[in-house]
Design an enzyme around this catalytic site. Structure first.
Site, short mmCIF file in Angstrom:
data_model
loop_
_atom_site.label_atom_id
_atom_site.label_comp_id
_atom_site.label_asym_id
_atom_site.label_seq_id
_atom_site.Cartn_x
_atom_site.Cartn_y
_atom_site.Cartn_z
N GLY A 158 0.87 -1.20 0.00
CA GLY A 158 0.00 0.00 0.00
C GLY A 158 0.89 1.23 0.00
O GLY A 158 2.06 1.16 -0.41
N ILE A 160 2.36 2.90 2.42
CA ILE A 160 3.58 2.80 3.24
C ILE A 160 4.52 1.74 2.65
O ILE A 160 5.73 1.97 2.50
CB ILE A 160 3.21 2.48 4.71
CG1 ILE A 160 2.49 3.70 5.33
CG2 ILE A 160 4.46 2.13 5.52
CD1 ILE A 160 1.95 3.49 6.73
N SER A 179 0.79 -9.71 -1.75
CA SER A 179 -0.54 -9.18 -1.44
C SER A 179 -1.52 -10.19 -2.02
O SER A 179 -1.10 -11.15 -2.66
CB SER A 179 -0.75 -7.78 -2.01
OG SER A 179 -0.76 -7.84 -3.40
N ARG A 180 -2.82 -9.97 -1.76
CA ARG A 180 -3.77 -11.00 -2.20
C ARG A 180 -3.74 -11.19 -3.72
O ARG A 180 -3.97 -12.26 -4.24
CB ARG A 180 -5.17 -10.67 -1.71
CG ARG A 180 -5.43 -11.34 -0.36
CD ARG A 180 -6.73 -10.91 0.21
NE ARG A 180 -6.79 -9.45 0.29
CZ ARG A 180 -7.76 -8.79 0.87
NH1 ARG A 180 -8.77 -9.42 1.40
NH2 ARG A 180 -7.75 -7.46 0.92
N ILE A 236 6.66 -2.65 11.15
CA ILE A 236 6.21 -1.29 11.44
C ILE A 236 4.67 -1.25 11.31
O ILE A 236 4.08 -0.18 11.20
CB ILE A 236 6.87 -0.22 10.52
CG1 ILE A 236 6.83 -0.65 9.05
CG2 ILE A 236 8.30 0.05 10.94
CD1 ILE A 236 5.59 -0.42 8.32
N ARG A 238 1.56 -3.68 13.03
CA ARG A 238 0.95 -3.82 14.35
C ARG A 238 1.52 -5.07 15.00
O ARG A 238 1.81 -6.08 14.30
CB ARG A 238 -0.57 -3.97 14.22
CG ARG A 238 -1.30 -2.70 13.83
CD ARG A 238 -1.31 -1.70 14.98
NE ARG A 238 -2.14 -0.56 14.72
CZ ARG A 238 -1.70 0.64 14.32
NH1 ARG A 238 -0.41 0.84 14.11
NH2 ARG A 238 -2.53 1.65 14.15
N ASP A 262 8.89 -2.03 15.73
CA ASP A 262 8.33 -0.78 16.27
C ASP A 262 7.04 -1.06 17.01
O ASP A 262 6.50 -0.16 17.65
CB ASP A 262 8.06 0.20 15.10
CG ASP A 262 7.57 1.55 15.60
OD1 ASP A 262 8.08 2.02 16.64
OD2 ASP A 262 6.67 2.14 14.97
N GLU A 267 1.41 -3.79 23.86
CA GLU A 267 2.14 -2.55 24.17
C GLU A 267 1.57 -1.93 25.44
O GLU A 267 0.35 -1.96 25.63
CB GLU A 267 2.02 -1.59 22.98
CG GLU A 267 2.74 -2.15 21.77
CD GLU A 267 2.44 -1.37 20.49
OE1 GLU A 267 1.70 -0.38 20.55
OE2 GLU A 267 2.93 -1.79 19.44
N HIS A 285 6.78 2.02 19.35
CA HIS A 285 5.68 2.39 18.44
C HIS A 285 5.76 3.89 18.09
O HIS A 285 4.87 4.67 18.45
CB HIS A 285 4.32 2.03 19.08
CG HIS A 285 3.21 1.97 18.07
ND1 HIS A 285 2.12 1.15 18.20
CD2 HIS A 285 3.01 2.63 16.89
CE1 HIS A 285 1.29 1.30 17.18
NE2 HIS A 285 1.83 2.21 16.36
O1 LIG Z 1 0.56 3.35 14.36
C1 LIG Z 1 0.31 4.45 14.01
C2 LIG Z 1 -0.83 4.82 13.24
O2 LIG Z 1 -1.69 3.97 12.97
O3 LIG Z 1 -0.92 6.00 12.90
#
Ligand SMILES: O=CC(=O)O
Length: 319
Positions: A158, A160, A179-180, A236, A238, A262, A267, A285
């Protein structure tokens, strides 16, 4: 309006206080106090400002009979019960795009830090070992490996994921992705139809997809084994993308080469076994935690709320 006040910056709180009646819910407080808070304010609350850490689950939504909108100070909306919001006609907004560069920068930072062992080598200097023991040596402990030219595998191409790919390309890294389905925008990248396939065919595997029931534990034992003792995992996304117990044992047993993390399952609790590993870099995070991104995110939170209460189109609607 209610807002989880512990993870947001003063700039956002001030803007919310200036434009709305703000009730701050301290989510670190004892459950009794939070329950009292909700009993006191439940009828007047029309909006919730959530974060990447505390959103609006079914229980909270059910306690707020006049809730109209959840404006999240995050890109990810995994802490919001979207189905429930849809069902109840509650609008949801997030903060896409404005932190893409910063999160991608951090991903590259983690790749470089793990590969080049930046953190333990920095500690070598700080602890006085350079002057005591002489030049830093390529010992097993501080074994630094080249990053340029390594194959980078991206889960989730995507915004990011693509920003990470673009940066890694500049380091001469071939890019593979999962990806799918194949993405037309990824024409120059190698498509892998499964995550295990991707892990087996890259040196550094990056999790950059959204957290959904389908992507929970997308990094499991099979993927870790396919990545192998020379491979590096960067997350980076979840915490729950990764089966953390499997990750920890793979790192402790040397079945995985390293990790840059991250985000974590629970958490702010991080498995303490990781603290002693020099091939692991741990961040609290902070992917989007730059002054610039957080200000832009705060402006979006407030802008979405203003648009909603003025009956204008939402700036970044999710639901
Ligand atoms: O983890 C950070 C966000 O979702 O903005």
């Amino acid at each position: 309006m209610t807002c989880s006040s512990v993870q947001v910056q003063p700039y956002l709180l001030e803007a919310l206080e200036e434009k709305f009646t703000l009730h701050k819910l301290d989510t670190t407080t004892e459950p009794d106090k939070a329950a009292r808070f909700l009993r006191t304010h439940r009828d007047s609350i029309r909006a919730v400002v959530g974060t990447a850490f505390v959103g609006a689950d079914a229980e909270l939504i059910d306690q707020l009979p006049n809730l109209e909108i959840v404006s999240s100070y995050s890109v990810g909306v995994d802490k919001i019960d979207l189905a429930k919001c849809k069902e109840k006609g509650i609008r949801v907004t997030n903060c896409p795009d404005v932190s893409t560069d910063d999160v991608a920068d951090l991903a590259l930072g983690l790749m470089l830090a793990v590969s080049r062992r930046l953190c333990p080598i920095d500690r070598y200097v700080r602890s006085g070992l350079w002057s005591k023991l002489g030049d830093y040596k390529l010992t097993t402990k501080f074994f630094s490996k080249q990053f340029s030219g390594k194959t980078v595998g991206i889960i989730g191409p995507g915004n990011i994921g693509m920003a990470i790919a673009k940066r890694a390309e500049a380091f001469g890294c071939p890019i593979s992705y999962f990806s799918r389905s194949q993405k037309p925008a990824c024409i120059n990248y190698n498509y892998c139809p499964t995550v295990v396939d991707l892990a087996a065919n890259c040196d550094i595997l990056v999790v950059a997809c959204a957290l959904t029931p389908d992507t929970r534990h997308i990094i499991n034992r099979d993927v870790i084994d396919a990545l192998g003792p020379e491979g590096v995992l960067v997350n980076i996304g979840r915490g729950p993308h990764v089966d953390e117990a499997e990750l920890v044992s793979a790192l402790l047993e040397g079945r995985l080469g390293g990790a840059g993390l991250d985000v974590f399952q629970d958490e702010p609790n991080v498995p303490e076994e990781l603290f002693k590993l020099d091939n692991v870099v741990l961040m609290p995070h902070v992917g989007s935690a730059t002054v610039e991104a957080r200000k832009a995110m705060a402006d979006l939170v407030v802008g979405n709320l203003e648009a909603h209460f003025l009956n204008k189109p939402l700036l970044t609607p999710v639901v």
